[in-house]
Motif scaffolding. Structure first.
Motif, short mmCIF file in Angstrom:
data_model
loop_
_atom_site.label_atom_id
_atom_site.label_comp_id
_atom_site.label_asym_id
_atom_site.label_seq_id
_atom_site.Cartn_x
_atom_site.Cartn_y
_atom_site.Cartn_z
N THR A 77 -6.83 20.79 -5.39
CA THR A 77 -6.82 20.54 -6.93
C THR A 77 -6.60 19.23 -7.24
OG1 THR A 77 -4.51 21.27 -7.07
CG2 THR A 77 -6.22 22.82 -7.10
N MET A 78 -6.70 18.84 -8.34
CA MET A 78 -6.02 17.47 -8.72
C MET A 78 -4.59 17.34 -8.52
SD MET A 78 -7.30 14.50 -10.20
CE MET A 78 -8.52 14.88 -11.17
N ALA A 79 -3.86 18.40 -8.71
CA ALA A 79 -2.32 18.59 -8.39
C ALA A 79 -2.20 18.07 -7.04
CB ALA A 79 -1.71 19.91 -8.93
N ASP A 80 -2.91 18.77 -6.06
CA ASP A 80 -2.63 18.74 -4.94
C ASP A 80 -2.72 17.06 -4.32
OD1 ASP A 80 -2.36 21.45 -4.10
OD2 ASP A 80 -4.61 21.63 -3.91
N LYS A 81 -3.92 16.52 -4.94
CA LYS A 81 -4.04 15.09 -4.68
C LYS A 81 -2.71 14.25 -5.21
CE LYS A 81 -8.93 15.83 -4.61
NZ LYS A 81 -10.29 15.51 -5.13
N ILE A 82 -2.69 14.60 -6.51
CA ILE A 82 -1.47 13.69 -6.97
C ILE A 82 -0.24 13.85 -6.34
CG2 ILE A 82 -0.28 13.28 -9.15
CD1 ILE A 82 -2.68 14.13 -10.70
N ILE A 83 0.05 15.04 -6.06
CA ILE A 83 1.57 15.16 -5.37
C ILE A 83 1.51 14.72 -4.07
CG2 ILE A 83 2.93 17.20 -4.20
CD1 ILE A 83 1.93 18.84 -6.81
N HIS A 84 0.35 14.72 -3.22
CA HIS A 84 0.25 14.11 -2.00
C HIS A 84 0.67 12.61 -2.16
CE1 HIS A 84 -1.60 12.27 1.73
NE2 HIS A 84 -0.86 13.56 2.29
N PHE A 85 -0.26 12.08 -2.89
CA PHE A 85 0.13 10.43 -3.22
C PHE A 85 1.69 10.13 -3.46
CE2 PHE A 85 -0.21 7.12 -6.36
CZ PHE A 85 -0.63 6.05 -5.78
N ASN A 86 2.04 11.01 -4.44
CA ASN A 86 3.44 10.79 -4.93
C ASN A 86 4.41 10.75 -3.74
OD1 ASN A 86 2.67 10.00 -7.52
ND2 ASN A 86 3.15 11.91 -8.30
N THR A 87 4.44 11.83 -2.99
CA THR A 87 5.27 12.00 -2.02
C THR A 87 5.02 11.25 -0.59
OG1 THR A 87 3.99 14.08 -1.25
CG2 THR A 87 5.89 14.41 -2.78
N HIS A 88 4.01 10.54 -0.74
CA HIS A 88 3.66 9.55 0.51
C HIS A 88 3.76 7.92 0.24
CE1 HIS A 88 2.50 13.51 2.27
NE2 HIS A 88 2.54 12.70 3.33
N LEU A 89 4.07 7.78 -1.11
CA LEU A 89 4.33 6.41 -1.33
C LEU A 89 5.21 5.69 -0.75
CD1 LEU A 89 4.25 6.65 -5.38
CD2 LEU A 89 2.60 5.36 -4.08
N SER A 90 5.03 4.55 -0.29
CA SER A 90 5.75 3.75 0.81
C SER A 90 5.62 2.25 0.45
CB SER A 90 5.74 4.27 2.33
OG SER A 90 6.80 3.51 2.81
N TYR A 91 6.53 1.53 0.58
CA TYR A 91 6.08 0.10 0.49
C TYR A 91 7.25 -0.52 1.55
CZ TYR A 91 6.14 -4.88 -0.62
OH TYR A 91 5.85 -6.39 -0.53
N SER A 92 6.71 -1.21 2.73
CA SER A 92 7.48 -1.68 3.78
C SER A 92 7.56 -3.31 3.94
CB SER A 92 6.97 -1.18 4.84
OG SER A 92 5.69 -1.43 5.11
N GLY A 93 6.54 -3.92 2.76
CA GLY A 93 6.74 -5.60 2.77
C GLY A 93 8.03 -5.99 2.18
N LYS A 94 7.97 -7.50 2.36
CA LYS A 94 9.28 -8.20 1.94
C LYS A 94 9.00 -8.43 0.40
CE LYS A 94 10.38 -10.35 6.08
NZ LYS A 94 10.70 -11.94 6.79
N LEU A 95 10.16 -8.34 -0.42
CA LEU A 95 10.17 -8.73 -1.85
C LEU A 95 10.86 -10.10 -2.02
CD1 LEU A 95 11.03 -4.96 -3.17
CD2 LEU A 95 8.88 -6.40 -3.31
N PRO A 96 10.67 -10.62 -3.10
CA PRO A 96 11.33 -11.85 -3.47
C PRO A 96 12.89 -11.60 -3.46
CG PRO A 96 9.51 -11.79 -4.71
CD PRO A 96 9.62 -10.52 -4.02
N PRO A 97 13.68 -12.67 -3.14
CA PRO A 97 15.18 -12.31 -3.49
C PRO A 97 15.64 -11.72 -4.90
CG PRO A 97 14.87 -14.69 -2.50
CD PRO A 97 13.36 -13.90 -2.83
N GLY A 98 16.45 -10.77 -4.68
CA GLY A 98 17.07 -10.33 -5.95
C GLY A 98 16.40 -9.21 -6.57
N ILE A 99 15.08 -8.98 -6.05
CA ILE A 99 14.27 -7.76 -6.70
C ILE A 99 14.21 -6.58 -5.77
CG2 ILE A 99 12.01 -7.22 -7.33
CD1 ILE A 99 11.37 -10.15 -7.93
#
Length: 229
Positions: free
Chosen positions: A3-25
């Protein structure tokens, strides 16, 4: 079939950002930082997206501290989760001014069931940002507020938007919240990636509530006219 719910929930629960951010953010990931948000988010999407009906996308900027960062649902604070959405929220009670306008639009459209059957609200960047001010106060920050931040998360944002489109969204038209920097950036990305045939920018809910409150009904009507395509 998922379902659309299955896809959205999977997307939300697998969000991950591992890159660097500018200082202070700092990056905000409500699903990693506050796991109690997950069952609330799941309940919302199971209720309103529990089938495969095709939706049109509304593209916001990035989650704010008192909206999606707490509720797990874009432009939905705890007050509107409870009423009119009927989703119980056991955590910190929140009020977000943009949510007020969005749910006024939703009410005018016919209520949450009618609105969410036709639309999916996402963001150009599905994770939020904060920056600490000189006095120590942490405030919302947008992905476009510095070129360094935009550059740092560009690939993550484009990949995230692609994944959302692949939920099975309608690609004929999408709506962009914010007629300035967000619209310009989304149009730039769309020109390069070809996600949607047409983009319709609309004034951001916060702009309406902060600067055009006396004309709020005019902007609600503008949203409804834009949706009637």
């Amino acid at each position: 079939m998922k379902t659309m719910a299955d896809k959205i929930i999977h997307f939300n629960t697998h969000l991950s950002y591992s890159g660097k951010l500018p200082p202070g953010i700092r990056i905000m990931n409500p699903f990693a930082e506050n796991p109690s948000v997950i069952p609330v988010m799941e309940a919302f999407y199971r209720k309103f997206y529990g089938e495969t009906h095709q939706r049109r996308m509304i593209i916001g900027i990035n989650p704010g501290r008192f909206g999606a960062a707490l509720s797990g649902v874009p432009f939905t604070d705890s007050k509107r989760l409870a009423d009119p959405c009927g989703i119980s929220y056991p955590g910190f009670k929140s009020y977000e001014v943009s949510s007020v306008f969005v749910y006024d639009v939703i009410a005018a459209y016919g209520g949450p069931e009618a609105f969410y059957r036709d639309f999916y609200i996402g963001s150009m960047c599905p994770l939020g940002f904060t920056i600490r001010q000189p006095g120590g106060k942490e405030v919302n920050y947008n992905y476009y507020d510095s070129k360094a931040l935009t550059a740092a998360v560009y690939g993550f944002m484009v990949d995230s938007l692609r994944k959302q489109v692949e939920f099975g969204l309608n690609r004929d038209v999408a709506y962009v919240l914010g007629t300035g920097k967000n619209a310009a950036f989304v149009q730039q990305v769309n020109a390069a990636e070809g996600f949607f045939k047409k983009l319709i920018p609309l004034e951001h809910p916060r702009f309406v509530m902060q600067y055009k409150l006396k004309s709020k009904q005019e902007y609600i009507d503008k949203y409804l006219t834009a949706f009637d395509v």
